[in-house]
Scaffold this motif. Sequence first.
Motif, mmCIF file in Angstrom:
data_model
loop_
_atom_site.group_PDB
_atom_site.id
_atom_site.type_symbol
_atom_site.label_atom_id
_atom_site.label_comp_id
_atom_site.label_asym_id
_atom_site.label_seq_id
_atom_site.Cartn_x
_atom_site.Cartn_y
_atom_site.Cartn_z
ATOM 1 N N GLN A 136 -14.472 2.028 10.789
ATOM 2 C CA GLN A 136 -15.733 2.606 10.338
ATOM 3 C C GLN A 136 -16.623 2.814 11.547
ATOM 4 O O GLN A 136 -16.586 2.042 12.511
ATOM 5 N N ASP A 144 -8.328 -0.916 9.053
ATOM 6 C CA ASP A 144 -9.500 -0.220 8.535
ATOM 7 C C ASP A 144 -10.492 0.002 9.667
ATOM 8 O O ASP A 144 -10.704 -0.888 10.508
ATOM 9 N N PRO A 200 -6.968 -6.047 4.075
ATOM 10 C CA PRO A 200 -6.858 -5.025 3.023
ATOM 11 C C PRO A 200 -7.683 -5.318 1.778
ATOM 12 O O PRO A 200 -8.069 -4.399 1.054
ATOM 13 N N ILE A 202 -1.892 -2.575 8.132
ATOM 14 C CA ILE A 202 -3.069 -1.901 7.588
ATOM 15 C C ILE A 202 -4.249 -2.142 8.521
ATOM 16 O O ILE A 202 -4.569 -3.286 8.852
ATOM 17 N N THR A 230 0.840 -1.200 0.000
ATOM 18 C CA THR A 230 0.000 0.000 0.000
ATOM 19 C C THR A 230 0.872 1.246 0.000
ATOM 20 O O THR A 230 1.773 1.379 0.821
ATOM 21 N N VAL A 238 -2.504 3.153 7.788
ATOM 22 C CA VAL A 238 -1.277 2.377 7.690
ATOM 23 C C VAL A 238 -0.360 2.857 8.817
ATOM 24 O O VAL A 238 0.120 3.994 8.805
ATOM 25 N N ARG A 291 -8.890 3.957 5.945
ATOM 26 C CA ARG A 291 -7.751 3.038 5.876
ATOM 27 C C ARG A 291 -6.554 3.708 6.525
ATOM 28 O O ARG A 291 -6.136 4.802 6.139
ATOM 29 N N ARG A 307 -12.317 5.587 2.639
ATOM 30 C CA ARG A 307 -12.694 4.617 1.634
ATOM 31 C C ARG A 307 -14.197 4.381 1.692
ATOM 32 O O ARG A 307 -14.775 4.204 2.755
ATOM 33 N N HIS A 359 -17.841 -1.209 5.078
ATOM 34 C CA HIS A 359 -16.595 -0.971 4.363
ATOM 35 C C HIS A 359 -15.406 -1.683 4.993
ATOM 36 O O HIS A 359 -14.303 -1.627 4.444
ATOM 37 N N VAL A 360 -15.633 -2.332 6.143
ATOM 38 C CA VAL A 360 -14.536 -2.847 6.958
ATOM 39 C C VAL A 360 -14.822 -4.282 7.382
ATOM 40 O O VAL A 360 -15.960 -4.605 7.749
#
Length: 320
Positions: free
Chosen positions: A295, A293, A232, A291, A17, A318, A316, A185, A249-250
């Motif tokens: 939400q 994520d 990811p 990574i 990423t 990192v 997202r 995202r 989304h996660v």
Amino acid sequence: MLTRSRLGALVLSALSTPTLAQTPPCLASNDQNTANSGAITGFAFAGPTSLAWQFTPAQNVTIEAAQLYTRNQFFAQDMTLEIWSDNGNSLPLSRLAGGAWKIVRTALADWQGANLDAAVPLGQGIPYWLVWTEPGNSLVPVEPGGSALTSARLPSGGAWTTRAADAPKFRLFCNQLDAFNVAPRGASCQGSLGLGTAHTNQAPTVGNADFSIDGSGFRAAAPAVLVVGFQPSWVSFPLPGGPLGSFLHVEPFLVTPGVTGSGNVRAASGSNGHAFFSLPIPGVPQLVGLIMDVQVAALDVTLSVPLPLVTSNGLRLVIY
């Protein structure tokens, strides 16, 4: 919180990423340096005070997020930033959109802000207002000798009045907030009071005990959750029975419960519709490159759907 026992399962190797950086603002004022007057707002026992600055876009833009340059060493409650229309007489008229975040008490000033609960189209040559509400004793985001703008003040329970023009330090974005190694995202869901959004004002660095996630645009005093995932390749999908635009989304690896605020920026519960989740990052060097994520989602019982859950954009992160 991540624990050492989970590191072996969570640390991802050979990550490809790319690092991310903050997207430049599409409209800003006095944001090219960190010069500041050092002035501190007063504390009014009657309640929080709002300061506002009038600005006029040089072109048509649609604003999704806002920041200003400030700090607060005394309070760990909230701040809000809002876009207001103009009353035609150099005073704010009505709120168009806004967002909230929780203060991290620090002696260091920084750029901080929130996503807005609506994307706001601003017309070229039309005056608007950026309205900042804070609990008191905050660093005024003003640059000595900078480009001055018309300013106004709203005391608790009072009416807008003009104040001396000064040079505010702010940034308005045509995108949701991003930063180095932080990127939104997926889309936000529209609830009954606006878009549910998620953002962070913190850097996802190893050992950052203050790292946290803020959610905005939800109903007050609503059950909320922070969803955390480490996959990811996760592909967003609509929540079955959810409102139009509600997506997961996660990867739901961890789910942390919470509740949205139900007061003003001084309220212990947090400001109306604001969700806050502490997510400290352990000081473990092996986490670099991980990574993560996240939400935010909150219940909106006014929605006539089987699963009235308003979901934010994903973020997202990192770790570095």
